[in-house]
Motif scaffolding. Sequence first.
Motif: not given
Lengths: 323, 249
Positions: A152-174
């Motif tokens: 388990i990792l918790t990420l510090a805010q504002n410390s990791f740059d946004l990286i776009e790597s578009p994927k198809d939008f697949i969603s599952e509603k539970l």
Amino acid sequence: MSVLVFLENWDGKFKKLSFELVSYASKVAEMLGDQAIALTIGKVEDPELEKLSTYGAAKVIAIENEAFKALDDQAYTSLIADVALKTEAKVLVLANNNTGKALAPRLSVRLKAGVASGVSKLPVSTNPFVVYKKVFSGKAFANVAIKTDVKILTLAQNSFDLIESPKDFISEKLAIKPDEQLLKTTVKEVQKQTGKILITDADIVVSGGRGMKSPDNWGPLVELAGLLGAATACSRPVSDEGWRSHDEHTGQTGKIIAPNLYFAIGISGATQHLAGISSSKFIVAINTDKDAPIFEAAQYGIVGDAAKILPKLVDAVKEMKSK
Amino acid sequence: MKILVCISNVPDTTTKVKFVDDSKKLDVNGIQWVINPWDELALTRALELKDDAANGVQTVTVAHVGLVSSDPTIRKALAIGADDAIRVNTESGDAYSIAAQLADAVKDGGFDVILCGIESSDHNGSTVGGMLAEFLGCPSVTGVSSVKFENAQAVITRELDGAKEILTLPTPFVAVVQKGIAKEPRIAAMRGIMMARSKPIKVVEPQAIDSLTEVLGYEMPKARAACKYVSADDAGQLISLLQNEAKVF
Ligand SMILES: Cc1cc2nc3c(=O)[nH]c(=O)nc-3n(C[C@H](O)[C@H](O)[C@H](O)COP(=O)(O)OP(=O)(O)OC[C@H]3O[C@@H](n4cnc5c(N)ncnc54)[C@H](O)[C@@H]3O)c2cc1C
Ligand SMILES: Nc1ncnc2c1ncn2[C@@H]1O[C@H](COP(=O)(O)O)[C@@H](O)[C@H]1O
């Protein structure tokens, strides 16, 4: 197998932090040869969910039920742990904010998964699984090995740059019904902070210390912040004395932030203050004392009287904006 | 009602940290050990709650996982006003093992409210409180800036990103506390220091629990580039440096 990233939402919306988390999770997934799966709890419309796939989520699982409206640590833990098992998550990623701090430790015990909190970089290696994290309030860093199968990792805010790597939008509603026995948190009242940029979210933070001399001198500092779209902050004595509100106080015992740019104006730079701001990408110090420790942490400095310098900065920013 | 406050023993916040053994261990030479600042505030709040008889708080206990070398810190908590202490006698491992030891030592203690700090200033984990709650199987709330009782009901203020929530929880629960929980840490008075000497520290032998994580080594932060100075007379120049050199706007 997957890297599961948990995302909270704010009235059905995500914010930059959410996309940082997804960017981070999909990079970790890439390192492991897995895919990133995003999990949200609460009502979020499709166009908003779709944004998560832009940042690399191969799948979005959305759990919607009024019963999960308020954060209940036990009910949320139980839900996330179930999804983690179903998706065979090897790594769980959460934010290192109070929501993540509430859930990550409980998930750790539930899944017997080691936690590293407040990470700001991708793992150093994945086998063994080693991450680099801040310790001693920023005075040092540690390489921490997580020895369990699930991490388990918790990420510090504002410390990791946004990286776009578009994927198809697949969603599952539970539609999951909560275990009523677990829901024990009864929220009586919610006071939203509106109309103010949160200092934890801000790219630029303009902060004042005791060198501002009096609560009446804050006008130009606030004006500078307004022009820059920045949040305002302060040192502890300033909030203790009631010159500024308590939620502005940065440092070890206040907010810990990592903006792109931090202005420390009339702040001496005590270690407890630096503990909250040392991860800022750039620090500007303005102080009458050329030996103030803040200059050791700063990349840009002006030795001089804040009262005289602030109006000049305001003018310079106005000029910059007029161009 | 019984309140438990979990305290960690950390280097004073002004300590310049150094490492030994190939950067694998903290150099403890010359370090002054203190109660973790959050835990000091948590203890202060617990004592404030006890002061008001209407709350019906009978005892405030502190718990710590650590060796006998932590006793001065525990005594300090007793001097500030805690009634008694529990120490699990083992070198503290990672957060998971600390929480597991704590859970085992306190599970039968009948504590109604358990307070932990939001983070200890050494490992900056922010995890022990939540883990303890999960081990105990009780509710938890993190980011707590106020705890009070109204009609024997705990009323808690929680700070989340962009919102403050007022909530209630049934006891027992773990509250992980942060700024606002108490104003100033209570300090020990002479009488308290005298009384602390005779207050009990119950030493509990540890369970066999492995850590899930391990620190392989420490590093000092990378030195930042030296500060670049702009003359006060030409302060506006700073803005163009930030724009053109640092490229922050
Ligand atoms: C356990 C603990 C936790 C703490 N946590 C925090 C924390 O989270 N955050 C925090 O901020 N502090 C914290 N502190 C307090 C900290 O040690 C310092 O006391 C505090 O940061 C000092 O605030 P300051 O820099 O505003 O004031 P000062 O130290 O008084 O510094 C004021 C500065 O302003 C400069 N100055 C004076 N006049 C002018 C002028 N006209 N123009 C420009 N500069 C001027 C002075 O040269 C000086 O450097 C903590 C302390 C302890 C013991
Ligand atoms: N060794 C310890 N003994 C008892 N309580 C601890 C110990 N370490 C941490 N804690 C508690 O857990 C909180 C958070 O610590 P951490 O998860 O290490 O950041 C602290 O503020 C304490 O309340």
